[in-house]
Design a protein around this motif. Structure first.
Motif, PDB file in Angstrom:
ATOM      1  N   GLU A  61       0.824  -1.216   0.000  1.00 57.05           N
ATOM      2  CA  GLU A  61       0.000   0.000   0.000  1.00 57.05           C
ATOM      3  C   GLU A  61       0.860   1.269   0.000  1.00 57.05           C
ATOM      4  O   GLU A  61       0.722   2.123  -0.884  1.00 57.05           O
ATOM      5  N   ILE A  62       1.721   1.399   0.978  1.00 60.42           N
ATOM      6  CA  ILE A  62       2.545   2.606   1.114  1.00 60.42           C
ATOM      7  C   ILE A  62       3.857   2.409   0.357  1.00 60.42           C
ATOM      8  O   ILE A  62       4.492   1.357   0.485  1.00 60.42           O
ATOM      9  N   ASP A  70      -3.630   8.352  -8.856  1.00 58.33           N
ATOM     10  CA  ASP A  70      -2.885   7.082  -8.772  1.00 58.33           C
ATOM     11  C   ASP A  70      -2.678   6.594  -7.339  1.00 58.33           C
ATOM     12  O   ASP A  70      -1.652   5.966  -7.032  1.00 58.33           O
ATOM     13  N   HIS A 114      -3.697   1.494  -4.777  1.00 60.67           N
ATOM     14  CA  HIS A 114      -2.841   1.064  -3.659  1.00 60.67           C
ATOM     15  C   HIS A 114      -3.659   0.570  -2.467  1.00 60.67           C
ATOM     16  O   HIS A 114      -3.112  -0.094  -1.592  1.00 60.67           O
ATOM     17  N   VAL A 126       2.650  16.654  -9.226  1.00 61.83           N
ATOM     18  CA  VAL A 126       1.357  17.055  -9.793  1.00 61.83           C
ATOM     19  C   VAL A 126       0.880  18.358  -9.139  1.00 61.83           C
ATOM     20  O   VAL A 126       0.429  19.287  -9.822  1.00 61.83           O
TER      21      VAL A 126
HETATM   22  C1  LIG Z   1       1.524   5.865  -7.190  1.00 60.79           C
HETATM   23  S1  LIG Z   1       1.797   7.074  -5.971  1.00 60.79           S
HETATM   24  C2  LIG Z   1       0.992   8.485  -6.697  1.00 60.79           C
HETATM   25  C3  LIG Z   1       1.663   9.779  -6.314  1.00 60.79           C
HETATM   26  C4  LIG Z   1       1.103  11.042  -6.935  1.00 60.79           C
HETATM   27  N1  LIG Z   1      -0.306  11.221  -6.649  1.00 60.79           N
HETATM   28  C5  LIG Z   1       1.352  11.087  -8.425  1.00 60.79           C
HETATM   29  O1  LIG Z   1       0.401  10.880  -9.209  1.00 60.79           O
HETATM   30  O2  LIG Z   1       2.495  11.341  -8.805  1.00 60.79           O
HETATM   31  C6  LIG Z   1       0.628   6.607  -4.692  1.00 60.79           C
HETATM   32  C7  LIG Z   1       0.986   7.199  -3.345  1.00 60.79           C
HETATM   33  O3  LIG Z   1      -0.071   6.929  -2.409  1.00 60.79           O
HETATM   34  C8  LIG Z   1       0.501   6.678  -1.126  1.00 60.79           C
HETATM   35  N2  LIG Z   1      -0.470   5.930  -0.309  1.00 60.79           N
HETATM   36  C9  LIG Z   1      -0.891   4.665  -0.477  1.00 60.79           C
HETATM   37  N3  LIG Z   1      -1.821   4.338   0.449  1.00 60.79           N
HETATM   38  C10 LIG Z   1      -1.995   5.433   1.230  1.00 60.79           C
HETATM   39  C11 LIG Z   1      -2.832   5.728   2.348  1.00 60.79           C
HETATM   40  N4  LIG Z   1      -3.686   4.828   2.852  1.00 60.79           N
HETATM   41  N5  LIG Z   1      -2.756   6.957   2.900  1.00 60.79           N
HETATM   42  C12 LIG Z   1      -1.895   7.887   2.399  1.00 60.79           C
HETATM   43  N6  LIG Z   1      -1.078   7.672   1.342  1.00 60.79           N
HETATM   44  C13 LIG Z   1      -1.143   6.457   0.745  1.00 60.79           C
HETATM   45  C14 LIG Z   1       1.771   5.915  -1.443  1.00 60.79           C
HETATM   46  O4  LIG Z   1       2.716   5.983  -0.377  1.00 60.79           O
HETATM   47  C15 LIG Z   1       2.250   6.605  -2.717  1.00 60.79           C
HETATM   48  O5  LIG Z   1       3.163   7.632  -2.450  1.00 60.79           O
END
Ligand SMILES: C[S@@+](CC[C@H](N)C(=O)[O-])C[C@H]1O[C@@H](n2cnc3c(N)ncnc32)[C@H](O)[C@@H]1O
Length: 218
Positions: free
Chosen positions: A8-9, A119, A123, A56
């Motif tokens: 996820e993270i 995106d 996750h 972004v």
């Molecule tokens: C694929 S990246 C997208 C980053 C950005 N929005 C972009 O389009 O460039 C997804 C991000 O969501 C974060 N993420 C995933 N689950 C999360 C959660 N439950 N709460 C906060 N952040 C989360 C991840 O750590 C990651 O940095």
């Protein structure tokens, strides 16, 4: 194919750096352009959930001199990169970068004119977490814009998309992209999620691999 969850993270520093340095300029700009052309009134206080390296939101701040953005991500590595990106852009007075996790963000209810997320959805083990958080954070009439990948029909289709879109990308990035495609939702699944939570948002397919979910909060 069935959904295959990915971590996820994005906690790994090397993975985060590869992501931050990747060229997502076309999809990043198309998301920003969509937010700007959607007619929902002035955007003053905006939240971006899962901001990653903040590339972004820097684009959005470049285009909107009056905007104030709260950019949150659960990854310390991403927040570190986001801080650097924002400082380099000169927007640190208008983009607050915060390490935070959904659900459970310590932010006031209904405090935002727009809730954005790009995106992140794929996750989440439980996608309803994002839709509930959007309802909790946005004010009545707030704009909602969520962009995410669409899960292909087969692993081979996912492989083919990676080969087509990112033939020369870093190995970490290609694996990441493949994993993300396999973890993504179909448009039908997102439709069902929105109906379950009662959100009147529209879903539009914007490319062979992206959907955009937009509307305003009732
Ligand atoms: C694929 S990246 C997208 C980053 C950005 N929005 C972009 O389009 O460039 C997804 C991000 O969501 C974060 N993420 C995933 N689950 C999360 C959660 N439950 N709460 C906060 N952040 C989360 C991840 O750590 C990651 O940095």
């Amino acid at each position: 194919m069935h959904r295959i969850l990915e971590p996820e993270i994005m906690a790994d520093a090397e993975q985060s750096l590869a992501y931050a340095n990747a060229d997502f300029s076309i999809s990043n700009q198309s998301f920003v352009d969509h937010v700007l052309t959607y007619d929902t009134g002035p955007l003053r206080h905006v939240i971006d959930i899962g901001c990653g390296p903040c590339n972004v939101m820097v684009r959005l701040a470049d285009a909107c001199p009056d905007i104030h953005i709260t950019a949150i991500d659960g990854s310390a590595a991403m927040i570190d990169l986001a801080g650097k990106t924002v400082r380099a852009s000169g927007h640190e007075s208008r983009i607050a970068v915060i390490q935070g996790y959904i659900p459970g963000l310590a932010l006031p209810e209904h405090g935002f004119d727009a809730v954005l997320s790009k995106d992140l959805l794929h996750h989440l083990p439980d996608p309803m977490v994002l839709w509930s958080e959007i309802q909790r954070l946005g004010r009545t009439g707030a704009a909602v814009h969520v962009m995410d990948l669409i899960r292909p029909d087969t692993p081979q289709d996912a492989y083919d998309i990676v080969a087509k879109v990112a033939p020369d990308a870093h190995t970490i990035l290609r694996q990441d992209f493949y994993n993300s495609l396999c973890a993504a939702f179909t448009i039908d699944e997102v439709n069902a999620q929105l109906q379950q939570v009662g959100l009147p948002l529209q879903i539009r397919q914007t490319s062979d691999r992206h959907m955009l979910i937009s509307g305003t909060l009732p």
